[in-house]
Write an enzyme that holds these catalytic residues in place. Sequence first.
Site, PDB file in Angstrom:
ATOM      1  N   LYS B  74       0.554  -1.027  -0.048  1.00  0.00           N
ATOM      2  CA  LYS B  74      -0.278   0.068   0.192  1.00  0.00           C
ATOM      3  C   LYS B  74       0.364   0.896  -0.116  1.00  0.00           C
ATOM      4  O   LYS B  74       2.035   1.397   0.636  1.00  0.00           O
ATOM      5  CB  LYS B  74      -0.692  -0.085   1.182  1.00  0.00           C
ATOM      6  CG  LYS B  74      -1.757   0.739   1.802  1.00  0.00           C
ATOM      7  CD  LYS B  74      -2.976   1.000   2.621  1.00  0.00           C
ATOM      8  CE  LYS B  74      -3.980   1.756   2.498  1.00  0.00           C
ATOM      9  NZ  LYS B  74      -4.653   1.471   4.421  1.00  0.00           N
ATOM     10  N   SER B 149      -9.235   0.916   3.549  1.00  0.00           N
ATOM     11  CA  SER B 149      -8.756   1.945   2.327  1.00  0.00           C
ATOM     12  C   SER B 149      -7.668   0.767   1.791  1.00  0.00           C
ATOM     13  O   SER B 149      -6.871   1.550   0.457  1.00  0.00           O
ATOM     14  CB  SER B 149      -7.862   3.012   3.585  1.00  0.00           C
ATOM     15  OG  SER B 149      -7.423   2.362   4.039  1.00  0.00           O
ATOM     16  N   SER B 173      -9.370  -1.799   7.267  1.00  0.00           N
ATOM     17  CA  SER B 173      -9.073  -1.408   5.687  1.00  0.00           C
ATOM     18  C   SER B 173      -8.231  -2.763   5.752  1.00  0.00           C
ATOM     19  O   SER B 173      -7.704  -2.161   4.249  1.00  0.00           O
ATOM     20  CB  SER B 173      -8.268  -0.317   5.817  1.00  0.00           C
ATOM     21  OG  SER B 173      -9.221   1.070   6.214  1.00  0.00           O
TER      22      SER B 173
END
Lengths: 76, 465
Positions: B74, B149, B173
């Site tokens: 990420k 996310s 997330s």
Amino acid sequence: MGRGKRLAGDDTVIPMWKNIAQALGLQIPDDQLEKISPTLDALWTATRRALDRDLSSVEPALTFHADLGSEGEPEP
Amino acid sequence: MTIAELSPQIQAGKISPVELVTETLARIRRHQPALNAYITVMEESAMEQARQAEREIRTGHYRGPLHGIPYAAKDLFYTRGVATTAGSKILRDFVPDYDATVIERLREAGAILVGKTGLHEFAYGVTNNNPHFGPVHNPWDLARIPGGSSGGSTAALAAGLCTFSLGSDTGGSVRIPASFCGLVGLKPTFGRISRYGVFPLGHTLDHVGHFGLSVADVAAILGVLAGPDPRDDSSANEPPPRLDLSAEPGLKGFRLGVPRNYYFERLEPEAEAAVRAAIQVLRGLGAEMEEVEIQGIEDFTVLSRLILMPEATALHRARLKTRRADFGPDVLALLDQGQFILATDYLDAQRRRRQLVRGLDRLFDRVQAIVTPTTPTTAPKIGETMIKLGGQDEDVRLASTRLVRGLNLAGVPAISVPCGFDSKGLPIGLQIFGRAFDEYAVLRVAHAYEQASEWRKRRPPMAAL
């Protein structure tokens, strides 16, 4: 900051967010403040219920170590 | 292929890391236009690392099960010399001069970073509908969100654009996108994995987590990532987690809790049916099921939001003054909301948090783990803001986080594993959580379930292209 508003069928008094924003000098345009106000109302009401108890003898779940040593890298 | 399938062949020289990375990069080029899973692809450095891995393995210097395995991170994990945007316009040109601890550990284990994946701006949201980099698409249905996310990390993994991936979890997330993309996603205990060099969102709620194609893969990755880090103040000095999942097959005598309150309210019927069926499978594996009441679970969820808002706003306060116009509208609204939270409420929430966590911990004297749905629905459509559940309209963000957010307040380990598909062909997730630092219990249940079901074998059609 104003007397706040009371929700129908509820004893909770909701703060006047616009007054608070002015008092704190928050630079939030009126239209954006209007958009977030319902969320703030709902969160305020929900958290009154969640926090309505004596918590004075409980340590907050935060950490602090006196021997901080070398600090982490600064954020960008 | 999973890490467990690849690594023996890599070690034996039957699969070349160079060929594996070359194929992964080709797949990224093929599918990135449709998925938008990556913000940065690191072709040159990935190929260089692959050549190094191949040399090392050929000369007998095999480092372990992640050696030569391509992964994605990420884009909030700091990578030395490589842009780390946190999905924001504000940090679009930020290039760290050091690596996050987890990136270091993976490099030492021989894993190969192929790119940095898309996320909700500053990790503050669940849709991954990013105004600066565009939306990430779900490989199971490109019109739908991957969840967030950490949605770029799950879109990439589900489509075969890496073999495992890293995410972060402040209010679900890791578990939400794992559920929406049909993957295994683990949020270990708070303090288990270092957060040094990970762009923060909420300091007392942020966890590093990761995704794999199987529970065994997630366990193998945890074995590399877990451990104390003197550079991270929140890092725990605990012994490493037990990870030998094949040592105790089945769940005979394992005490498993099923909540009677909160977790089964307002679910899509197909999601509920899949989770109930999974519970029957777990019972069939020998688990002793017990209905449990999780005291104050509604408070867990609302106080987790109350705590996150001022933590995130404090983090971005200076940027709110100087770069207000550069935030996306949804993140800006959340940051504005955080300015209205009273300090007294924040501290009382952190007090109440301690009470709630003590209560949850006592529950683990009776049961070893608790099983719930991960999300009340499958993946919503991109741009959808409200969904109807149990006859009520509900904000997509609140619905998606309602069953996962409270566990960030508790800090306990939690995993999502695939447990079925709805009639639209979208994956459904099963959440399992346990006592702090008992990742083994959570992984054991997840592994036993996975072995007894066929869901993990289903991949989105584009993964075969």
